[in-house]
Motif scaffolding. Structure first.
Motif, PDB file in Angstrom:
ATOM      1  N   GLY A  35       0.835  -1.215   0.000  1.00 34.80           N
ATOM      2  CA  GLY A  35       0.000   0.000   0.000  1.00 34.80           C
ATOM      3  C   GLY A  35       0.864   1.258   0.000  1.00 34.80           C
ATOM      4  O   GLY A  35       0.577   2.230  -0.713  1.00 34.80           O
ATOM      5  N   LYS A  36       1.958   1.206   0.773  1.00 36.15           N
ATOM      6  CA  LYS A  36       2.847   2.368   0.869  1.00 36.15           C
ATOM      7  C   LYS A  36       3.520   2.661  -0.478  1.00 36.15           C
ATOM      8  O   LYS A  36       3.632   3.808  -0.901  1.00 36.15           O
ATOM      9  CB  LYS A  36       3.891   2.101   1.954  1.00 36.15           C
ATOM     10  CG  LYS A  36       4.711   3.309   2.333  1.00 36.15           C
ATOM     11  CD  LYS A  36       5.531   3.011   3.574  1.00 36.15           C
ATOM     12  CE  LYS A  36       6.504   4.170   3.817  1.00 36.15           C
ATOM     13  NZ  LYS A  36       7.399   3.923   4.943  1.00 36.15           N
ATOM     14  N   ALA A  37       3.962   1.583  -1.137  1.00 38.32           N
ATOM     15  CA  ALA A  37       4.609   1.765  -2.449  1.00 38.32           C
ATOM     16  C   ALA A  37       3.610   2.345  -3.455  1.00 38.32           C
ATOM     17  O   ALA A  37       3.953   3.240  -4.243  1.00 38.32           O
ATOM     18  CB  ALA A  37       5.144   0.424  -2.959  1.00 38.32           C
ATOM     19  N   ILE A  38       2.377   1.855  -3.405  1.00 42.80           N
ATOM     20  CA  ILE A  38       1.350   2.337  -4.345  1.00 42.80           C
ATOM     21  C   ILE A  38       1.102   3.828  -4.115  1.00 42.80           C
ATOM     22  O   ILE A  38       1.059   4.625  -5.066  1.00 42.80           O
ATOM     23  CB  ILE A  38       0.049   1.513  -4.191  1.00 42.80           C
ATOM     24  CG1 ILE A  38       0.276   0.083  -4.712  1.00 42.80           C
ATOM     25  CG2 ILE A  38      -1.114   2.182  -4.932  1.00 42.80           C
ATOM     26  CD1 ILE A  38      -0.878  -0.880  -4.490  1.00 42.80           C
ATOM     27  N   ASP A  39       1.003   4.217  -2.842  1.00 46.27           N
ATOM     28  CA  ASP A  39       0.753   5.644  -2.527  1.00 46.27           C
ATOM     29  C   ASP A  39       1.978   6.502  -2.847  1.00 46.27           C
ATOM     30  O   ASP A  39       1.878   7.549  -3.472  1.00 46.27           O
ATOM     31  CB  ASP A  39       0.422   5.816  -1.039  1.00 46.27           C
ATOM     32  CG  ASP A  39      -0.924   5.184  -0.713  1.00 46.27           C
ATOM     33  OD1 ASP A  39      -1.668   4.864  -1.664  1.00 46.27           O
ATOM     34  OD2 ASP A  39      -1.212   4.994   0.483  1.00 46.27           O
ATOM     35  N   GLN A  40       3.137   6.033  -2.390  1.00 51.47           N
ATOM     36  CA  GLN A  40       4.376   6.814  -2.530  1.00 51.47           C
ATOM     37  C   GLN A  40       4.660   7.162  -3.995  1.00 51.47           C
ATOM     38  O   GLN A  40       5.130   8.246  -4.300  1.00 51.47           O
ATOM     39  CB  GLN A  40       5.526   5.979  -1.941  1.00 51.47           C
ATOM     40  CG  GLN A  40       6.863   6.678  -1.856  1.00 51.47           C
ATOM     41  CD  GLN A  40       7.929   5.740  -1.240  1.00 51.47           C
ATOM     42  OE1 GLN A  40       7.666   4.557  -0.957  1.00 51.47           O
ATOM     43  NE2 GLN A  40       9.111   6.266  -1.039  1.00 51.47           N
ATOM     44  N   PHE A  41       4.363   6.245  -4.890  1.00 49.81           N
ATOM     45  CA  PHE A  41       4.687   6.483  -6.294  1.00 49.81           C
ATOM     46  C   PHE A  41       3.443   6.671  -7.163  1.00 49.81           C
ATOM     47  O   PHE A  41       3.520   6.581  -8.386  1.00 49.81           O
ATOM     48  CB  PHE A  41       5.563   5.341  -6.834  1.00 49.81           C
ATOM     49  CG  PHE A  41       6.891   5.253  -6.121  1.00 49.81           C
ATOM     50  CD1 PHE A  41       7.927   6.132  -6.424  1.00 49.81           C
ATOM     51  CD2 PHE A  41       7.084   4.336  -5.100  1.00 49.81           C
ATOM     52  CE1 PHE A  41       9.138   6.084  -5.751  1.00 49.81           C
ATOM     53  CE2 PHE A  41       8.288   4.265  -4.406  1.00 49.81           C
ATOM     54  CZ  PHE A  41       9.323   5.144  -4.730  1.00 49.81           C
ATOM     55  N   ALA A  42       2.312   6.917  -6.508  1.00 51.21           N
ATOM     56  CA  ALA A  42       1.037   7.179  -7.198  1.00 51.21           C
ATOM     57  C   ALA A  42       0.800   6.138  -8.306  1.00 51.21           C
ATOM     58  O   ALA A  42       0.531   6.479  -9.452  1.00 51.21           O
ATOM     59  CB  ALA A  42       1.032   8.591  -7.783  1.00 51.21           C
ATOM     60  N   MET A  43       0.907   4.859  -7.904  1.00 47.19           N
ATOM     61  CA  MET A  43       0.776   3.788  -8.908  1.00 47.19           C
ATOM     62  C   MET A  43      -0.671   3.592  -9.343  1.00 47.19           C
ATOM     63  O   MET A  43      -0.940   3.344 -10.517  1.00 47.19           O
ATOM     64  CB  MET A  43       1.290   2.460  -8.325  1.00 47.19           C
ATOM     65  CG  MET A  43       2.780   2.445  -8.074  1.00 47.19           C
ATOM     66  SD  MET A  43       3.311   0.831  -7.440  1.00 47.19           S
ATOM     67  CE  MET A  43       5.032   1.198  -7.102  1.00 47.19           C
ATOM     68  N   ASP A  69      -6.675  -8.196  -1.747  1.00 52.44           N
ATOM     69  CA  ASP A  69      -6.941  -7.845  -0.354  1.00 52.44           C
ATOM     70  C   ASP A  69      -7.103  -6.344  -0.150  1.00 52.44           C
ATOM     71  O   ASP A  69      -7.870  -5.894   0.693  1.00 52.44           O
ATOM     72  CB  ASP A  69      -5.734  -8.310   0.467  1.00 52.44           C
ATOM     73  CG  ASP A  69      -6.161  -9.192   1.586  1.00 52.44           C
ATOM     74  OD1 ASP A  69      -6.884 -10.152   1.311  1.00 52.44           O
ATOM     75  OD2 ASP A  69      -5.763  -8.889   2.725  1.00 52.44           O
ATOM     76  N   LEU A  70      -6.348  -5.585  -0.917  1.00 52.73           N
ATOM     77  CA  LEU A  70      -6.434  -4.120  -0.797  1.00 52.73           C
ATOM     78  C   LEU A  70      -7.655  -3.579  -1.549  1.00 52.73           C
ATOM     79  O   LEU A  70      -7.901  -2.381  -1.548  1.00 52.73           O
ATOM     80  CB  LEU A  70      -5.149  -3.450  -1.331  1.00 52.73           C
ATOM     81  CG  LEU A  70      -3.865  -3.730  -0.521  1.00 52.73           C
ATOM     82  CD1 LEU A  70      -2.647  -3.089  -1.211  1.00 52.73           C
ATOM     83  CD2 LEU A  70      -3.982  -3.194   0.906  1.00 52.73           C
ATOM     84  N   GLY A  71      -8.394  -4.460  -2.218  1.00 53.80           N
ATOM     85  CA  GLY A  71      -9.660  -4.048  -2.829  1.00 53.80           C
ATOM     86  C   GLY A  71      -9.570  -3.605  -4.280  1.00 53.80           C
ATOM     87  O   GLY A  71     -10.520  -3.036  -4.808  1.00 53.80           O
ATOM     88  N   TYR A  72      -8.434  -3.884  -4.928  1.00 55.59           N
ATOM     89  CA  TYR A  72      -8.335  -3.494  -6.349  1.00 55.59           C
ATOM     90  C   TYR A  72      -9.042  -4.507  -7.237  1.00 55.59           C
ATOM     91  O   TYR A  72      -9.092  -5.699  -6.916  1.00 55.59           O
ATOM     92  CB  TYR A  72      -6.865  -3.339  -6.778  1.00 55.59           C
ATOM     93  CG  TYR A  72      -6.240  -2.126  -6.158  1.00 55.59           C
ATOM     94  CD1 TYR A  72      -6.512  -0.850  -6.644  1.00 55.59           C
ATOM     95  CD2 TYR A  72      -5.423  -2.239  -5.038  1.00 55.59           C
ATOM     96  CE1 TYR A  72      -5.968   0.283  -6.039  1.00 55.59           C
ATOM     97  CE2 TYR A  72      -4.880  -1.115  -4.425  1.00 55.59           C
ATOM     98  CZ  TYR A  72      -5.164   0.131  -4.935  1.00 55.59           C
ATOM     99  OH  TYR A  72      -4.636   1.239  -4.330  1.00 55.59           O
TER     100      TYR A  72
END
Ligand code: Q46
Ligand code: ZN
Ligand code: ZN
Length: 315
Positions: A35-43, A69-72
């Motif tokens: 989740g942090k990587a997705i947010d940090q790099f606006a994936m 699990d993260l709901g994508y």
């Protein structure tokens, strides 16, 4: 050994974080890091549709599991490379995962759709199998993501993979590759957005994640990996990591934070100067008339067509 968070007995130590974790808190750590990587790099943005490239191995199946699990909204993509038993059993793991979770698995078989497999492609191009495999997978990934209308294509590259690629690029000062070694490549004409959400997890962690989640995965290494330079780079980095935990993370994230922009700036001009036009054969953007994939596929399919009757006659 106690969990850093709840003090219950720990099941794993993560030396990079100088901490031990119990099962629930380790699984939470993995999800949080993705989740942090997705947010940090606006994936990704919430609700986006993602195509996850799965090989049947631990990294890509862990990635698919965490994204679900993260709901994508995710589907899987499996590319049949035709590497003997290895490809067959890898496909079974990918199919079983998708079936268990009632998710769609898009399958593209290189021999069926393009007339060749990786061993024949490598022989006909006189190139290392991994180089032919890389060109082939990139083409199939791009096509499938665009055809399916997905917002992004996700791959299971982890911290060990990215640190090893960076190490190789630095050893040879491949400035063009360094400029493009990013956890997100934005969509542009003819290319989908590409993301690497596992960059904050090492391969020991993705393996542990799968075991603790009960995910069966292909444990055999690809038989064509022998001689792959990245294996050597990984070994070298592992030796450094043993004496100095956290080095891999500092090396890779330090690069992204402090050096990547310099390479992008100096390579940007020349890269922008190259005009891309649709490949005359497949429509993918290319600087030439026919793209590298189509040239490779054409030659490989011819070799395969000649080899197949010979094999049949011999059997
Ligand atoms: S599948 Fe393909 Fe890997 Fe096998 S031939 Fe090389 S690149 S090692 S991820
Ligand atoms: Zn705990
Ligand atoms: Zn083409």
């Amino acid at each position: 050994m106690k969990c850093r968070v709840c003090k219950a007995p720990a099941v794993i130590d993560v030396r990079r974080h100088n901490a031990n974790f119990c099962q629930p808190h380790f699984l939470k750590l993995c999800r949080d890091q993705v989740g942090k990587a997705i947010d940090q790099f606006a994936m990704l943005s919430p609700g986006e549709r993602v195509l996850v490239a799965v090989s049947g191995g631990k990294d890509s199946l862990a990635l698919w599991d965490v994204l679900l699990d993260l709901g994508y909204e995710t589907d899987g993509l499996y590319v049949g490379l035709g590497i003997g038993d290895y490809s067959e059993s890898s496909a079974d793991y990918a199919r079983a995962f998708a079936e268990d979770r009632d998710r769609r698995l898009v399958e593209v078989d290189l021999r069926e759709t393009h007339g060749y497999d990786i061993p024949t492609g490598a022989k006909s191009a006189r190139r290392a199998p991994c180089s032919v495999c890389g060109i082939s997978k990139r083409h199939v990934f791009d096509r499938a993501a665009l055809d399916g209308g997905y917002d992004a294509l996700a791959t299971g590259h982890n911290l060990d993979d990215e640190a090893a690629v960076l190490f190789g690029n630095v050893l040879r000062w491949e400035t063009e590759y360094l400029a493009r070694q990013q956890p997100v490549l934005p969509a542009r004409d003819g290319f989908p957005r590409k993301i690497k959400p596992l960059i904050r997890l090492g391969e020991r962690e993705t393996a542990a994640y799968c075991i603790l989640r009960g995910i069966d995965y292909e444990v055999e290494e690809c038989p064509m990996a022998a001689g792959n330079k990245h294996l050597g780079y990984k070994e070298a980095l592992n030796a450094v990591e043993t004496t100095s935990p956290g080095s891999k993370q500092q090396f890779y994230f330090g690069y992204l934070e402090r050096a990547a922009a310099l390479f992008t700036a100096c390579e940007g001009e020349s890269a922008d100067g190259i005009a891309l036009a649709p490949c005359a054969n497949c429509g993918a953007p290319t600087p030439g008339e026919v793209c590298a994939f189509c040239r490779l596929a054409e030659r490989a399919a011819r070799t395969q067509a000649v080899a197949a009757p010979v094999r049949k006659a011999a059997s």
